[in-house]
Scaffold this motif. Structure first.
Motif, mmCIF file in Angstrom:
data_model
loop_
_atom_site.group_PDB
_atom_site.id
_atom_site.type_symbol
_atom_site.label_atom_id
_atom_site.label_comp_id
_atom_site.label_asym_id
_atom_site.label_seq_id
_atom_site.Cartn_x
_atom_site.Cartn_y
_atom_site.Cartn_z
ATOM 1 N N ALA A 97 0.836 -1.203 0.000
ATOM 2 C CA ALA A 97 0.000 0.000 0.000
ATOM 3 C C ALA A 97 0.870 1.252 0.000
ATOM 4 C CB ALA A 97 -0.933 -0.003 1.209
ATOM 5 N N TRP A 146 -6.641 -4.332 3.539
ATOM 6 C CA TRP A 146 -6.824 -3.183 2.648
ATOM 7 C C TRP A 146 -8.256 -2.654 2.686
ATOM 8 C CZ3 TRP A 146 -3.967 -6.185 -1.721
ATOM 9 C CH2 TRP A 146 -2.574 -6.034 -1.552
ATOM 10 N N LYS A 170 -4.116 3.095 3.120
ATOM 11 C CA LYS A 170 -4.764 2.225 2.165
ATOM 12 C C LYS A 170 -4.106 2.416 0.798
ATOM 13 C CE LYS A 170 -7.771 0.817 5.170
ATOM 14 N NZ LYS A 170 -7.578 -0.538 5.750
ATOM 15 N N ARG A 176 -8.443 -1.441 -3.570
ATOM 16 C CA ARG A 176 -7.593 -2.582 -3.249
ATOM 17 C C ARG A 176 -6.654 -2.844 -4.421
ATOM 18 N NH1 ARG A 176 -11.039 -8.224 -3.719
ATOM 19 N NH2 ARG A 176 -10.950 -8.424 -5.981
#
Length: 286
Positions: A97, A146, A170, A176
């Motif tokens: 991320a 996530w 995130k 995602r």
């Protein structure tokens, strides 16, 4: 059809060379750049009939991709493959991320696999026979973290477990990350259908086996209540491949082709990339 390029550090890891290579690939119009992974090697380690020299340099692919991201603007970042059983998914969710945020949403060609070297698994403290189950759990953990919010998420599995855990940042824009599954087995194909966003099979397969595995991936997706049509299909190709060969791949359902230069000479590599890009008008397509 999408076209990406792989990068090999067989001649050693040269930071200037890596940046030059990535920038040239980006300027040529390649969609993404892929790096491989091995955590450790050892005398006698072999993939199929090919023995890997113990001194073959395999840098950390995610560190390299973060380095590339800082030196480029557009090219997507990929692994082929990241050996998922040897990464703790809670740590990995954060790393991926972070790279995605810092690159403004370019960590989008993650491909994971199980690894084939028993000695590598042993060095990582992983039971070689559990690699598949570990990978399945790790994919689930990545997605869960996530997608979780500030209330936290919990997981109770065979290998991983936590309660009310939050993982920030995130991925970029709150989305995602796609997870493609690599491998050369029917189990890998089924895993791709059940859990993956795409399938990236290995190179040493017959055309008949490739067709069987792709259909297995699609069938597994349907059985899991997922859309088989949403699966991406990535294949290795040669940098001198013809337009007719690309059309054959497209007819088989392939959506992305990854190629690699044949030369170790940096200038020759750039020439090969330029010729490929011109042959398939990558900049116009992009």
């Amino acid at each position: 059809m999408k076209f990406a390029i792989s990068y090999s550090t067989a001649g050693g890891l040269d930071p200037d060379g890596l940046v030059t290579y990535a920038r040239h690939a980006e300027d040529c119009g390649f969609e993404g750049l892929y790096l491989p992974e091995h955590v450790v090697l050892y005398p006698g380690a072999a993939v199929g009939s090919f023995e890997l020299p113990p001194s073959l340099p395999y840098p950390d692919p995610l560190d390299c991709l973060a380095f590339v991201a800082a030196a480029t603007r557009r090219i997507l970042l990929g692994t082929a493959v990241l050996l998922l059983p040897y990464h703790h998914p809670v740590v990995l969710a954060k790393r991926l991320a972070t790279i995605d945020v810092l690159s403004k949403g370019r960590m989008r060609l993650l491909t994971v696999g199980l690894g084939t070297l028993p000695g590598e698994a042993r060095a990582m403290g992983v039971d070689f026979g559990t690699r598949g189950r570990r990978t399945d759990e790790a994919i689930d953990v990545l997605r869960l973290l996530w997608e979780g919010d500030e209330k936290g998420v919990s997981f109770d599995g065979e290998f991983f477990g936590f309660d009310d855990a939050t993982s920030y940042p995130k991925p970029y824009s709150g989305t995602r990350l796609p997870i493609h599954v690599g491998g050369s087995s029917r189990a890998a194909a089924r895993r791709a259908g059940r859990r993956g966003d795409g399938y990236f099979p290995g190179g040493a397969l017959t055309s008949e086996e490739r067709a069987i595995q792709w259909e297995l991936a699609r069938a597994a997706a349907a059985e899991a209540g997922r859309d088989p049509g949403a699966l991406e299909y990535t294949r290795w190709g040669s940098i001198d491949m013809s337009a007719e060969r690309v059309e054959t791949f497209a007819a088989q359902g392939v959506t992305r082709i990854v190629v690699g230069p044949t030369s170790a000479d940096p200038q020759h590599q750039r020439d090969e990339m330029s010729a490929f890009a011109e042959r398939f008008a990558l900049l116009s397509a992009g």
